[in-house]
Design an enzyme around this catalytic site. Structure first.
Site, PDB file in Angstrom:
ATOM      1  N   ASP A   1       1.673   6.162   5.578  1.00  0.00           N
ATOM      2  CA  ASP A   1       0.688   5.243   5.024  1.00  0.00           C
ATOM      3  C   ASP A   1       1.175   4.577   3.722  1.00  0.00           C
ATOM      4  OD1 ASP A   1      -1.705   4.041   5.672  1.00  0.00           O
ATOM      5  OD2 ASP A   1      -2.946   5.460   4.551  1.00  0.00           O
TER       6      ASP A   1
ATOM      7  N   LYS B   1      -9.867  12.716   8.765  1.00  0.00           N
ATOM      8  CA  LYS B   1      -9.344  12.259  10.059  1.00  0.00           C
ATOM      9  C   LYS B   1      -9.259  13.424  11.047  1.00  0.00           C
ATOM     10  CE  LYS B   1      -6.366   8.494   8.334  1.00  0.00           C
ATOM     11  NZ  LYS B   1      -7.034   7.359   9.006  1.00  0.00           N
TER      12      LYS B   1
ATOM     13  N   LYS C   1       0.848  -1.202   0.000  1.00  0.00           N
ATOM     14  CA  LYS C   1       0.000   0.000   0.000  1.00  0.00           C
ATOM     15  C   LYS C   1       0.877   1.244   0.000  1.00  0.00           C
ATOM     16  CE  LYS C   1      -3.197   2.586   3.035  1.00  0.00           C
ATOM     17  NZ  LYS C   1      -4.058   2.545   4.236  1.00  0.00           N
TER      18      LYS C   1
ATOM     19  N   ASP D   1      -2.490  10.122   3.898  1.00  0.00           N
ATOM     20  CA  ASP D   1      -3.887   9.740   4.097  1.00  0.00           C
ATOM     21  C   ASP D   1      -4.568  10.727   5.032  1.00  0.00           C
ATOM     22  OD1 ASP D   1      -6.319   8.509   4.362  1.00  0.00           O
ATOM     23  OD2 ASP D   1      -5.586   6.814   5.550  1.00  0.00           O
TER      24      ASP D   1
ATOM     25  N   ARG E   1      -7.675  -0.441   1.036  1.00  0.00           N
ATOM     26  CA  ARG E   1      -8.236  -1.641   0.416  1.00  0.00           C
ATOM     27  C   ARG E   1      -8.697  -1.360  -1.009  1.00  0.00           C
ATOM     28  NH1 ARG E   1     -12.408  -2.184   5.208  1.00  0.00           N
ATOM     29  NH2 ARG E   1     -10.506  -1.427   6.216  1.00  0.00           N
TER      30      ARG E   1
HETATM   31  N1  BES Z   1      -4.155   4.375   7.057  1.00  0.00           N
HETATM   32  C1  BES Z   1      -5.275   4.084   7.854  1.00  0.00           C
HETATM   33  C2  BES Z   1      -4.974   3.054   8.947  1.00  0.00           C
HETATM   34  C3  BES Z   1      -3.973   3.460   9.997  1.00  0.00           C
HETATM   35  C4  BES Z   1      -4.390   4.036  11.182  1.00  0.00           C
HETATM   36  C5  BES Z   1      -2.634   3.215   9.816  1.00  0.00           C
HETATM   37  C6  BES Z   1      -3.472   4.396  12.147  1.00  0.00           C
HETATM   38  C7  BES Z   1      -1.713   3.565  10.782  1.00  0.00           C
HETATM   39  C8  BES Z   1      -2.122   4.157  11.957  1.00  0.00           C
HETATM   40  C9  BES Z   1      -6.388   3.526   6.985  1.00  0.00           C
HETATM   41  O1  BES Z   1      -6.457   4.037   5.699  1.00  0.00           O
HETATM   42  C10 BES Z   1      -7.678   3.857   7.640  1.00  0.00           C
HETATM   43  O2  BES Z   1      -8.008   5.004   7.735  1.00  0.00           O
HETATM   44  N2  BES Z   1      -8.403   2.823   8.070  1.00  0.00           N
HETATM   45  C11 BES Z   1      -9.674   2.970   8.676  1.00  0.00           C
HETATM   46  C12 BES Z   1     -10.604   1.958   8.050  1.00  0.00           C
HETATM   47  C13 BES Z   1     -12.054   2.153   8.405  1.00  0.00           C
HETATM   48  C14 BES Z   1     -12.571   3.468   7.851  1.00  0.00           C
HETATM   49  C15 BES Z   1     -12.843   0.990   7.836  1.00  0.00           C
HETATM   50  C16 BES Z   1      -9.522   2.719  10.172  1.00  0.00           C
HETATM   51  O3  BES Z   1      -8.738   1.833  10.550  1.00  0.00           O
HETATM   52  O4  BES Z   1     -10.161   3.409  10.933  1.00  0.00           O
HETATM   53 ZN    ZN Z   2      -4.690   4.655   4.900  1.00  0.00          ZN
HETATM   54 MN    MN Z   3      -7.558   5.850   5.590  1.00  0.00          MN
END
Ligand code: BES
Ligand code: ZN
Ligand code: MN
Length: 526
Positions: free
Chosen positions: A302, A291, A279, A284, A365
């Site tokens: 990310d 966020k 990825k 992000d 994803r």
């Molecule tokens: N890049 C984030 C996940 C992440 C969070 C990596 C903290 C490292 C540290 C990912 O893209 C994300 O935002 N995931 C969401 C998914 C959800 C919206 C289904 C999450 O984990 O909240």
């Molecule tokens: Zn992400």
């Molecule tokens: Mn994300």
């Protein structure tokens, strides 16, 4: 004699050049090694076994006294530092605790070496003596010690004007004559593994204004040119032609164009193809599902999966493994704007699946959906992806461990074995069939977010839809990719830095399957 080793990235202009550390292998007695600092790992409660006893004798029993007075017991990662006042050739000795004898692993040696190099740097000491312990096979010990030295000495100084610390210039690995050859060979391998890991760290540590998707693609191309890998970079137009609607949806909110990076290592004798997919979200923000301030602060990391893939690919020509490897790294920025994708949008991935985007922050994803489908189309026999995919995985396993999931237990077992050799923590999470329901949409084939429970597993279940039944493993590295919290810090994991997690597991894995060619099992994969 001298095995000169370059620490840091392979000339990709991502960092200032750092001086060489020269490793040498010697068969001198540790107490006779002329160095600024002799680093000795000692088991808890058994300090005066091995070279420490000899040194104590040579010092007329002073060491016994100091150990007693300082109440040094050899607990893991504790240290005792003292000067030898010209009684023996090493000018200083550092004892590093390894913890209880029965629980010592090679990673304790990696940590001890890292503590040694940091002690030396802090005190401006240039030459380290590092005896093997003779507890594990020489190959494994030497590899851990060399990796610990290089990874522990790692700093990202590119954007700093000055440096308060010294540099270690020489490390003498001390062993017995019969183990010398093995140590020499392990040294070479360890230097390749560790340099690749530092390269991945450099990429993760680059700020997001510098490391955009196009810059990441340029770096990949530079690596390919230097190392003799094949390299193909696709831009948005080509991605449209290939039907990569999922990546394009994530990319459309940013003025930075996406890049689809493909590196190929294809030795003539190769019989099968492993695809490694990472990825590469260079930043992000969450997109329109934006966020929080805290959540966004470290989101330059990310792209750690892509960094691990590119760095591992860079090491393959040096390792000369007889397996074809495709390194695939979709690179995008996830930003909100007037052109950004909206919750409710439906897009079509490369393999035909339609996806309802119910959360723009579940972008990893999306880009992996197209990348996995591409890997299948390119004839991968086996696929491993690495992604900072879910915060959920950090909640489940903490910040030092990756989640591993997949559709083929044989592959997962081999991968977990490789991770354990590499000293990287991974833990398998179950993909219960019930979770698939949560990823189905009322009006499209899939949706990209399925609620908060079992988030890491639901993310993996979503990805599984795109691997076309090929053996596949998914590493959710959201926790261990970057050291954000104090509790995740370690002797070779500096705070506020990328760790290069996954690089050494991938290289161990590819080495292992090259040594014992695995027949494709006939088990069922979905
Ligand atoms: N890049 C984030 C996940 C992440 C969070 C990596 C903290 C490292 C540290 C990912 O893209 C994300 O935002 N995931 C969401 C998914 C959800 C919206 C289904 C999450 O984990 O909240
Ligand atoms: Zn992400
Ligand atoms: Mn994300």
């Amino acid at each position: 004699m001298g095995n000169a080793i370059w620490r840091g990235s392979p000339g990709c202009k991502t960092r200032k050049e750092e001086p060489l550390v020269e490793f040498t292998v010697s068969t001198i007695e540790p107490e006779n090694c002329p160095c600024d600092l002799l680093v000795l790992g000692v088991p808890e409660g058994e300090i005066f076994s091995g070279p420490v006893a000899t040194i104590d004798q040579a010092l007329g029993g002073i060491l016994q006294k100091v150990v007693g007075e300082e109440r040094f017991t050899g607990k893991a990662r504790t240290t005792l530092f003292f000067h030898t006042h010209d009684r023996i050739p090493p000018r200083r000795v550092l004892l590093v605790g390894l913890g209880p004898s029965s629980r010592i692993t090679t990673d304790h040696l990696r940590q001890a070496a890292a503590i040694g190099v940091n002690t030396a740097r802090g005190r401006h000491l240039r030459h380290i003596g590092l005896p093997l312990l003779d507890r594990f096979p020489a190959k494994e010990e030497a590899q851990a010690l060399v990796e610990g030295t290089i990874l522990g000495g790692y700093r990202f100084r590119k954007y700093k004007r000055s440096d308060e610390e010294g540099m270690v210039e020489g490390v003498e690995l001390i062993t017995t004559p019969d183990r010398r050859e093995e140590v020499n060979e392990a040294l070479r391998r360890a230097a390749i593994f560790a340099s690749a890991t530092c390269f991945a760290r450099d990429l993760v540590n680059e700020p997001p204004n510098e490391l955009t998707p196009s810059r990441l693609a340029e770096v990949a191309r530079e690596v390919a040119t230097q190392k003799g890998l094949r390299c193909t970079i696709y831009g948005p137009e080509e991605m449209r032609q290939m039907g990569m609607g999922a990546i394009l949806a994530v990319a459309q909110g940013s003025s930075q164009p996406p890049r689809f990076i493909v590196l190929e290592y294809a030795p003539p004798q190769a019989k099968r193809t492993v695809a490694i997919v990472g990825k590469g979200v260079t930043f992000d923000s969450g997109g329109l599902d934006i966020k929080s301030t805290e959540g966004m602060e470290t989101m330059k990391m990310d792209m750690a999966g892509a960094a691990a893939v590119i760095a591992a690919m860079s090491a393959l020509p040096d390792l000369a493994l007889p397996v074809r490897v495709l390194g695939i790294a979709p690179a995008v920025e996830n930003l909100p704007s007037g052109t950004a994708t909206k919750p409710g949008d439906i897009v079509r991935a490369m393999d035909g699946h339609t996806i309802e985007i119910n959360n723009t922050d579940a972008e990893g994803r999306m880009i992996l959906a197209d990348a996995l489908a591409y890997a299948v189309q390119q004839g991968a026999d086996e696929i491993i992806d690495l992604a900072t995919l879910t915060g959920s995985c950090i909640i489940a396993l903490g910040p030092i461990c990756a989640g591993v999931m997949g559709n083929d237990q044989g592959l997962l077992d081999r991968l977990m074995q490789a991770a354990s050799k590499a000293g990287e923590k991974v833990w398998q999470l179950p993909l219960f069939e019930e979770y698939l329901e949560a990823m189905k949409s009322e009006i499209a084939d899939l949706r990209n977010s399925g609620g908060r429970y079992a988030g890491a597993q639901k993310g993996a279940i979503f990805l599984r839809e795109f691997v076309g039944g090929k053996p596949w493993a998914h590493l959710d590295i959201a926790g261990p990719a970057f050291v954000e919290h104090e509790e995740a810090k370690g002797p070779y994991w500096p705070k506020g830095s990328g760790t290069g997690f996954g690089v050494r597991t991938l290289l161990e894995y590819l080495t292992a399957i090259s040594e014992e060619p695995q027949e494709q099992d006939s088990g069922k994969h979905r």
